[in-house]
Write a protein that holds these residues in place. Sequence first.
Motif, short mmCIF file in Angstrom:
data_model
loop_
_atom_site.label_atom_id
_atom_site.label_comp_id
_atom_site.label_asym_id
_atom_site.label_seq_id
_atom_site.Cartn_x
_atom_site.Cartn_y
_atom_site.Cartn_z
N ARG A 96 0.87 -1.17 0.00
CA ARG A 96 0.00 0.00 0.00
C ARG A 96 0.91 1.22 0.00
NH1 ARG A 96 -4.97 1.47 3.97
NH2 ARG A 96 -5.23 3.58 3.21
N GLU A 101 -2.83 3.79 -2.54
CA GLU A 101 -3.00 2.89 -3.67
C GLU A 101 -2.64 1.48 -3.22
OE1 GLU A 101 -1.89 3.12 -8.29
OE2 GLU A 101 -0.14 2.97 -6.99
N ARG A 103 -1.64 -2.37 -4.11
CA ARG A 103 -0.97 -3.10 -5.19
C ARG A 103 -0.85 -4.57 -4.79
NH1 ARG A 103 4.14 0.80 -6.76
NH2 ARG A 103 2.90 2.63 -7.27
N ARG A 127 -3.41 -2.70 -9.60
CA ARG A 127 -3.37 -1.54 -8.71
C ARG A 127 -4.75 -0.93 -8.60
NH1 ARG A 127 2.27 1.40 -10.61
NH2 ARG A 127 3.59 -0.39 -10.18
N LYS A 128 -5.08 -0.48 -7.40
CA LYS A 128 -6.36 0.18 -7.14
C LYS A 128 -6.09 1.42 -6.31
CE LYS A 128 -10.17 -2.00 -8.02
NZ LYS A 128 -11.18 -1.45 -8.85
N GLU A 129 -6.64 2.55 -6.74
CA GLU A 129 -6.45 3.81 -6.00
C GLU A 129 -7.51 3.96 -4.92
OE1 GLU A 129 -6.43 6.94 -8.88
OE2 GLU A 129 -4.67 6.15 -9.90
N ASP A 130 -7.29 4.90 -4.02
CA ASP A 130 -8.26 5.28 -2.99
C ASP A 130 -8.74 4.08 -2.17
OD1 ASP A 130 -8.09 7.90 -3.92
OD2 ASP A 130 -9.69 7.55 -5.36
N GLY A 136 -8.36 1.79 -11.16
CA GLY A 136 -7.15 0.97 -11.04
C GLY A 136 -6.71 0.47 -12.39
N ARG A 165 -4.32 1.50 -17.25
CA ARG A 165 -4.98 2.05 -16.07
C ARG A 165 -6.31 2.69 -16.49
NH1 ARG A 165 -1.00 2.90 -11.74
NH2 ARG A 165 -2.89 3.45 -10.61
#
Length: 169
Positions: A96, A101, A103, A127-130, A136, A165
């Motif tokens: 993280r 984010e 991962r 990957r994923k944001e927030d 992501g 992305r």
Amino acid sequence: MSADAIPGEEFCDQPVGSIVFSGNKVTKPQVLLREIDQQVNQLCSIDLIVDSTQSIMDLGLFSIVLADLSMVDDQLQLKFTVKEKLHFLLIPRISRTSDAELRAGVQLRFDNFLGRLHQMRITSETRKEDDGDGPGGFVHRLDYNIPRFFGSDYGLSFALASDRRKVNL
């Protein structure tokens, strides 16, 4: 016996007739030959053999490196016996970042690719944001490193990457 003692060092009063390696199932002999200071037809030197043993160990590919001298067909033979470490690893990755984010993925790492000291890393991550709620995507990467060309101090490194992305506008 001292730590630097080499079995057969009593024969070390003449030129080395041959240098052989055993235990190296992956690493090529020519790769090991360029790491050693003691050469064929050069007067035997315990100091050079000890330095050569350390140079091979410094590659980081072996857990054991031993040298010994013996007479074979009336010639002095220098033999290096090595025990190779595991040369490839499958590494799970999860992290993280400070930007929240997330991962997760995997990396396949070859530290002695093709037995030539080349290093190759194949990485695949999602990957994923927030905190995993935002946009992501996927990142795939191939890194290849050749530390030295033909025994010189020069090498080459390159990387290929694919970054797919999702972006919210």
